[in-house]
Motif scaffolding. Sequence first.
Motif, short mmCIF file in Angstrom:
data_model
loop_
_atom_site.label_atom_id
_atom_site.label_comp_id
_atom_site.label_asym_id
_atom_site.label_seq_id
_atom_site.Cartn_x
_atom_site.Cartn_y
_atom_site.Cartn_z
N GLY A 290 0.80 -1.22 0.00
CA GLY A 290 0.00 0.00 0.00
C GLY A 290 0.83 1.27 0.00
N LEU A 291 2.10 1.15 -0.44
CA LEU A 291 2.99 2.31 -0.50
C LEU A 291 3.59 2.46 -1.89
N GLY A 292 2.79 2.18 -2.89
CA GLY A 292 3.26 2.27 -4.27
C GLY A 292 3.57 3.70 -4.68
N ARG A 293 4.07 3.83 -5.89
CA ARG A 293 4.54 5.12 -6.39
C ARG A 293 3.43 6.17 -6.36
N THR A 294 2.25 5.80 -6.79
CA THR A 294 1.14 6.77 -6.82
C THR A 294 0.78 7.23 -5.41
N VAL A 295 0.80 6.30 -4.46
CA VAL A 295 0.50 6.66 -3.07
C VAL A 295 1.55 7.61 -2.53
#
Length: 457
Positions: A290-295
């Motif tokens: 839940g810490l991807g690039r978009t986030v």
Amino acid sequence: MTKPAMLHNIWAALGGHADDCNRVILTTEGALPSVYPVTDLASASMAAVALSIARLRAQAGGKPVEDVHVDRRLASIWFASSLRPIGWQVPSAWDPIAGDYKTRDGWIRLHTNAPHHRLAAERILGAHSDKAGMAKTVALWDKAELETAIVEEGGCAAEMRSSLEWSQHPQGRAVAQEPLIHMDRKQLANMPAQPVDPARPLAGINVLDLTRVLAGPVATRCLAAYGAKVLRIDPPDWNEPGLVPEVTLGKRLARLDLRDPGVLARVKVLIASADVILHGYRPDALEHLGLGRTVRQRLNPALIDVSLNAYGWTGPWRERRGFDSLVQMSCGIADAGMQHVEADKPVPMPVQALDQATGYLMAAAAIVGITDRLQSSKVLQARLSLARTAQLLLDYRSDASAQAFALQTDADLSGTLELTSWGEAKRIRWPIQINGCPASWAIPARELGCDAACWPA
């Protein structure tokens, strides 16, 4: 001393001007023994850090880029180890069964330092207490078959290939087409200027370190040397006792379980308040957490994002687990070393140069990102890989033998005593000299998990 072409290549990859390289003064003759120019790589990657600091200071002060000095010999020593314990010893960095093994048709390397990687290998090969027992089992396998089996089981292994075989492999071809550093920038609205102290140019910069063995920790240790506030986050059960004394210098050290939703919320707060994040997770791992690039971009649009993987960002192996020693086996470095000295087993470089160099390139990229943000309100995302750094060495191979360095002397040691968690120690003198900007670390090396997960006041 003439400037190596490698430095120009690296500085161009960071977006620098070729004329800046004239500000680098390299000192000391000689080289580490290798078929590849390891000392040139060490001095060039550290020179890139020096130039990036000099450029940041110049931009902030409205002055030309000043000269910087890099000691080639000291840079080479730092690529091996900077720490010299007094009255104690650093544990071995290697698990008892990690190493190179003869197969029916060649050689393979098993990387088993992490317990779960050892278990993966033992699910294929059976449990063994030492290399002798493991060697008997490995000898029954073909190298390609065993590499595939261990990797598919979630372990880490690499068969030894020649550089020609790597150049014809789908992953080798993919890596060769990648830039040395992927540099993506986005424009933000004008950001408030952050003051730059010429003596500590990274003071006030919050760096969130989500990296482990070894390139990422090298990068954040380097950033801490010039004033950055580094917070390293490790899982609750992670340890690397053979490396922690070397790379935790200058950092706050916390443990968090990112799989815990409550903890994840705290990490998001840290991301929102960071200036720089460095991470070495495989490309899909942060997405799953839940810490991807978009986030990350949504949490902090001004975040400078520097990431690392082992085998490159394109091609079929872009998500493969890997380490320096494995990449050396895959890409032909260990084979070339064996052929060069006419040995009967793989001969890697004398230091883990892929990790070390990539670490300093990560640090340089982060500093370039800080300068970009100050200069033009552009926010940098940079991606690097051990395999692409290896390609740089492959491109500069030379069979010419350089004069070996003199052995280390007491004069190479810093006069500062470091009170680590394990006892007193000294460090090798820092190879970079920038007028009015000495490297220094406010926090000694300590055990992982010493601190709360927050920025220092």
